[in-house]
Enzyme design. Structure first.
Site, PDB file in Angstrom:
ATOM      1  N   HIS A  13      -6.120  -2.849   4.267  1.00  0.00           N
ATOM      2  CA  HIS A  13      -7.191  -2.176   3.626  1.00  0.00           C
ATOM      3  C   HIS A  13      -8.838  -2.550   4.238  1.00  0.00           C
ATOM      4  CE1 HIS A  13      -9.788  -0.325   0.772  1.00  0.00           C
ATOM      5  NE2 HIS A  13     -10.437  -1.621   0.451  1.00  0.00           N
ATOM      6  N   GLU A  52     -14.451  -7.248   3.330  1.00  0.00           N
ATOM      7  CA  GLU A  52     -15.198  -7.046   1.965  1.00  0.00           C
ATOM      8  C   GLU A  52     -16.303  -7.876   1.647  1.00  0.00           C
ATOM      9  OE1 GLU A  52     -14.621  -3.890   0.877  1.00  0.00           O
ATOM     10  OE2 GLU A  52     -12.626  -3.437   0.367  1.00  0.00           O
ATOM     11  N   HIS A  93     -16.423   2.378   3.455  1.00  0.00           N
ATOM     12  CA  HIS A  93     -15.395   3.496   2.854  1.00  0.00           C
ATOM     13  C   HIS A  93     -15.714   4.609   2.923  1.00  0.00           C
ATOM     14  CE1 HIS A  93     -14.909  -0.560   1.252  1.00  0.00           C
ATOM     15  NE2 HIS A  93     -13.715  -0.252   0.815  1.00  0.00           N
ATOM     16  N   THR A  96      -1.642 -19.991   0.113  1.00  0.00           N
ATOM     17  CA  THR A  96      -0.558 -19.427   0.634  1.00  0.00           C
ATOM     18  C   THR A  96      -0.843 -17.773   1.210  1.00  0.00           C
ATOM     19  OG1 THR A  96       0.230 -18.409  -1.765  1.00  0.00           O
ATOM     20  CG2 THR A  96       1.272 -20.400  -0.879  1.00  0.00           C
ATOM     21  N   LYS A 153      -5.983   8.290  -0.574  1.00  0.00           N
ATOM     22  CA  LYS A 153      -6.421   6.967  -0.922  1.00  0.00           C
ATOM     23  C   LYS A 153      -6.758   7.148  -2.235  1.00  0.00           C
ATOM     24  CE  LYS A 153      -7.159   2.496  -0.249  1.00  0.00           C
ATOM     25  NZ  LYS A 153      -6.054   1.463  -0.528  1.00  0.00           N
ATOM     26  N   LYS A 164       1.957   2.139  -3.670  1.00  0.00           N
ATOM     27  CA  LYS A 164       0.726   2.153  -4.557  1.00  0.00           C
ATOM     28  C   LYS A 164       0.863   3.684  -5.163  1.00  0.00           C
ATOM     29  CE  LYS A 164      -3.923   1.649  -4.871  1.00  0.00           C
ATOM     30  NZ  LYS A 164      -5.375   1.225  -4.241  1.00  0.00           N
ATOM     31  N   LYS A 203     -12.680  -0.324 -11.771  1.00  0.00           N
ATOM     32  CA  LYS A 203     -11.885   0.974 -11.515  1.00  0.00           C
ATOM     33  C   LYS A 203     -10.487   0.528 -11.081  1.00  0.00           C
ATOM     34  CE  LYS A 203     -14.457   2.713  -7.773  1.00  0.00           C
ATOM     35  NZ  LYS A 203     -15.199   3.515  -6.884  1.00  0.00           N
ATOM     36  N   GLU A 231       0.894  -1.301  -0.027  1.00  0.00           N
ATOM     37  CA  GLU A 231      -0.050  -0.074  -0.026  1.00  0.00           C
ATOM     38  C   GLU A 231       0.941   1.325   0.121  1.00  0.00           C
ATOM     39  OE1 GLU A 231      -3.614  -0.531  -0.305  1.00  0.00           O
ATOM     40  OE2 GLU A 231      -3.462   1.694  -0.776  1.00  0.00           O
TER      41      GLU A 231
HETATM   42  N1  LIG Z   1      -9.789  -0.980  -7.957  1.00  0.00           N
HETATM   43  C1  LIG Z   1     -10.737  -1.580  -7.048  1.00  0.00           C
HETATM   44  O1  LIG Z   1     -11.827  -1.591  -7.311  1.00  0.00           O
HETATM   45  C2  LIG Z   1     -10.404  -1.948  -5.688  1.00  0.00           C
HETATM   46  C3  LIG Z   1     -11.265  -2.602  -5.010  1.00  0.00           C
HETATM   47  C4  LIG Z   1     -11.172  -2.840  -3.560  1.00  0.00           C
HETATM   48  C5  LIG Z   1      -9.670  -2.750  -2.942  1.00  0.00           C
HETATM   49  N2  LIG Z   1      -8.703  -2.366  -4.020  1.00  0.00           N
HETATM   50  C6  LIG Z   1      -7.432  -1.963  -3.472  1.00  0.00           C
HETATM   51  O2  LIG Z   1      -6.865  -3.213  -3.197  1.00  0.00           O
HETATM   52  C7  LIG Z   1      -5.970  -3.080  -2.311  1.00  0.00           C
HETATM   53  C8  LIG Z   1      -5.831  -4.399  -1.347  1.00  0.00           C
HETATM   54  O3  LIG Z   1      -5.694  -5.443  -1.988  1.00  0.00           O
HETATM   55  P1  LIG Z   1      -5.103  -6.741  -1.247  1.00  0.00           P
HETATM   56  O4  LIG Z   1      -5.725  -6.846   0.194  1.00  0.00           O
HETATM   57  O5  LIG Z   1      -5.203  -7.995  -1.814  1.00  0.00           O
HETATM   58  O6  LIG Z   1      -3.442  -6.186  -0.629  1.00  0.00           O
HETATM   59  P2  LIG Z   1      -2.064  -6.638  -1.576  1.00  0.00           P
HETATM   60  O7  LIG Z   1      -2.244  -6.422  -2.789  1.00  0.00           O
HETATM   61  O8  LIG Z   1      -1.089  -5.661  -0.817  1.00  0.00           O
HETATM   62  O9  LIG Z   1      -1.627  -8.063  -1.171  1.00  0.00           O
HETATM   63  C9  LIG Z   1      -1.437  -8.590   0.270  1.00  0.00           C
HETATM   64  C10 LIG Z   1      -0.208  -9.067   0.383  1.00  0.00           C
HETATM   65  O10 LIG Z   1      -0.525 -10.479  -0.065  1.00  0.00           O
HETATM   66  C11 LIG Z   1       0.663 -10.626  -0.928  1.00  0.00           C
HETATM   67  N3  LIG Z   1      -0.102 -11.774  -1.812  1.00  0.00           N
HETATM   68  C12 LIG Z   1      -0.804 -11.726  -2.840  1.00  0.00           C
HETATM   69  N4  LIG Z   1      -1.160 -13.129  -3.343  1.00  0.00           N
HETATM   70  C13 LIG Z   1      -0.789 -13.760  -2.530  1.00  0.00           C
HETATM   71  C14 LIG Z   1      -0.559 -15.192  -2.413  1.00  0.00           C
HETATM   72  N5  LIG Z   1      -1.455 -16.031  -3.586  1.00  0.00           N
HETATM   73  N6  LIG Z   1      -0.065 -15.789  -1.536  1.00  0.00           N
HETATM   74  C15 LIG Z   1       0.643 -15.120  -0.449  1.00  0.00           C
HETATM   75  N7  LIG Z   1       0.949 -13.840  -0.489  1.00  0.00           N
HETATM   76  C16 LIG Z   1       0.121 -13.149  -1.541  1.00  0.00           C
HETATM   77  C17 LIG Z   1       0.923  -9.555  -1.679  1.00  0.00           C
HETATM   78  O11 LIG Z   1       2.553  -9.594  -2.215  1.00  0.00           O
HETATM   79  C18 LIG Z   1       1.003  -8.673  -0.503  1.00  0.00           C
HETATM   80  O12 LIG Z   1       2.149  -8.546   0.341  1.00  0.00           O
HETATM   81  C19 LIG Z   1      -6.082  -1.701  -1.544  1.00  0.00           C
HETATM   82  O13 LIG Z   1      -5.112  -0.890  -2.134  1.00  0.00           O
HETATM   83  C20 LIG Z   1      -7.388  -1.352  -1.848  1.00  0.00           C
HETATM   84  O14 LIG Z   1      -7.509   0.061  -2.336  1.00  0.00           O
HETATM   85  C21 LIG Z   1      -9.200  -1.777  -5.196  1.00  0.00           C
HETATM   86 ZN   LIG Z   2     -12.390  -1.684  -0.136  1.00  0.00          ZN
END
Ligand SMILES: NC(=O)c1ccc[n+]([C@@H]2O[C@H](COP(=O)([O-])OP(=O)(O)OC[C@H]3O[C@@H](n4cnc5c(N)ncnc54)[C@H](O)[C@@H]3O)[C@@H](O)[C@H]2O)c1
Ligand SMILES: [Zn+2]
Length: 315
Positions: free
Chosen positions: A217, A135, A201, A123, A102, A26, A93, A23
């Site tokens: 998040h 979520e 949110h 994993t 953010k 990002k 998005k 994050e």
């Molecule tokens: N664009 C959109 O519509 C939307 C909607 C919801 C959330 N988001 C965004 O998504 C982000 C959060 O995403 P997140 O929770 O996936 O966090 P993230 O992308 O930071 O992933 C979390 C951690 O898990 C690791 N990881 C990923 N896949 C893995 C796997 N299969 N096994 C082990 N480790 C793994 C990543 O390297 C990271 O360290 C926030 O920035 C949020 O704003 C965007």
């Molecule tokens: Zn969200």
């Protein structure tokens, strides 16, 4: 290695860029890094695609880059965390953080395809899985009582088994995605700013950025949801037994319900920022029961402070 072998098996020529993002990174610098790789790989406008494989942060960064490069190149998503499977990988998005805010920069850039495979979750560590469940819980509270009940019954076991062992794991993922799609599809470009999925949110983005990188998040979403539910209960919108049920489920899913970062002044700033983002009116979604929300524009500092104090007493 498994991903490289997959493409090798199908004799597909791929260029691979491995990104380590969080994050805190990002941002536009990371987008620029991806764009440089697109330039090195000479990504064309058609016939080939950029495939983003990763969590929500990676999907957002690569999505922004794909939307910019040559004014848009084909973009395919493979979400690999629970949160990105049920949320970041569903909508249209893409965005990155800017100047401490953010998702301040971004666009609507729907992926051509999204492929979901729950074996990636094997994993993912349990804290990240809980973050994703926030979520899922959001979608349950705003529109799906039955999903809420499934989470009550099976949530802790799904966490423990990382969604692998049972049919319920698949069922919860499908149901959460379907709920998100039902909310997003009729309003893909957000012409309507009154959105049930904004639940969690309103305070959430400000809490997340203020506590970066300590709070994930989904945890920020959970903190927003607990405060919002207390607020709804204090207004007489949400029955107190339903509030108890929600907070109990949050605890069972190992989500935080209160945190030191919940400072009433920061929360008030969050409300101001959310109102600007939502076109000048707050359009604050508050639950009226488990499975339904109503929208409000009139939240003041006194009300936020008293909800905050009530939440502290409950923890
Ligand atoms: N664009 C959109 O519509 C939307 C909607 C919801 C959330 N988001 C965004 O998504 C982000 C959060 O995403 P997140 O929770 O996936 O966090 P993230 O992308 O930071 O992933 C979390 C951690 O898990 C690791 N990881 C990923 N896949 C893995 C796997 N299969 N096994 C082990 N480790 C793994 C990543 O390297 C990271 O360290 C926030 O920035 C949020 O704003 C965007
Ligand atoms: Zn969200």
């Amino acid at each position: 290695v498994a991903i490289k072998n997959y493409f090798k098996h199908y004799s597909m020529d791929v260029h691979v860029l491995i990104l380590s993002l969080s994050e805190s990174s990002k941002d536009l610098d990371s987008v620029r890094r991806v764009l440089r790789a697109f330039e090195d790989f000479q990504v064309p406008r058609r016939r080939q695609a950029v495939i983003a494989v990763g969590g929500g942060v990676l999907l957002d960064v690569v999505g922004v880059a794909a939307s910019l490069y040559r004014r848009g190149v084909a973009y395919v998503r493979v979400p690999t965390t629970l949160l990105s499977i049920v949320d970041a990988g569903v909508g249209a998005k893409v965005g990155v953080n800017f100047e401490g805010h953010k998702n301040r920069l971004g666009s609507f850039y729907p992926a051509q395809h999204t492929f979901v495979d729950r074996t990636f979750l094997r994993t993912v560590d349990s804290r990240q899985l809980s973050s994703g469940l926030a979520e899922v819980l959001k979608i349950a509270i705003v529109r799906d009582l039955e999903l809420f009940e499934i989470l009550e019954q099976h949530g802790p076991k799904l966490l423990e088994q990382k969604f692998q062992a049972s049919d319920e794991g698949l069922h919860v993922i499908r149901r959460a995605i379907r709920g998100m799609l039902a909310e997003l599809a009729p309003n893909l470009w957000e012409q309507e700013l009154q959105r049930p999925v904004d639940f969690g949110h309103t305070f959430g983005p400000t809490i997340e950025m203020a506590a970066l990188p300590r709070i994930l998040h989904g945890e920020a979403v959970a903190l927003d949801m607990s405060l919002s539910c207390v607020l709804a209960s204090q207004r007489g919108l949400l029955a107190s037994f339903e509030l108890d049920r929600i907070l109990d489920l949050m605890r069972a899913l190992r989500l935080p319900v209160v945190d030191s970062s919940l400072d009433p002044c920061i929360l008030q700033n969050a409300v101001t920022d959310a109102a600007i983002h939502r076109g000048g009116s707050l359009r604050f979604p508050l639950p009226t029961r488990i499975g339904a929300v109503a929208f409000f524009d009139d939240i003041n500092f006194t009300e936020i402070s008293s909800a905050h104090s009530a939440l502290l007493l409950r923890s």
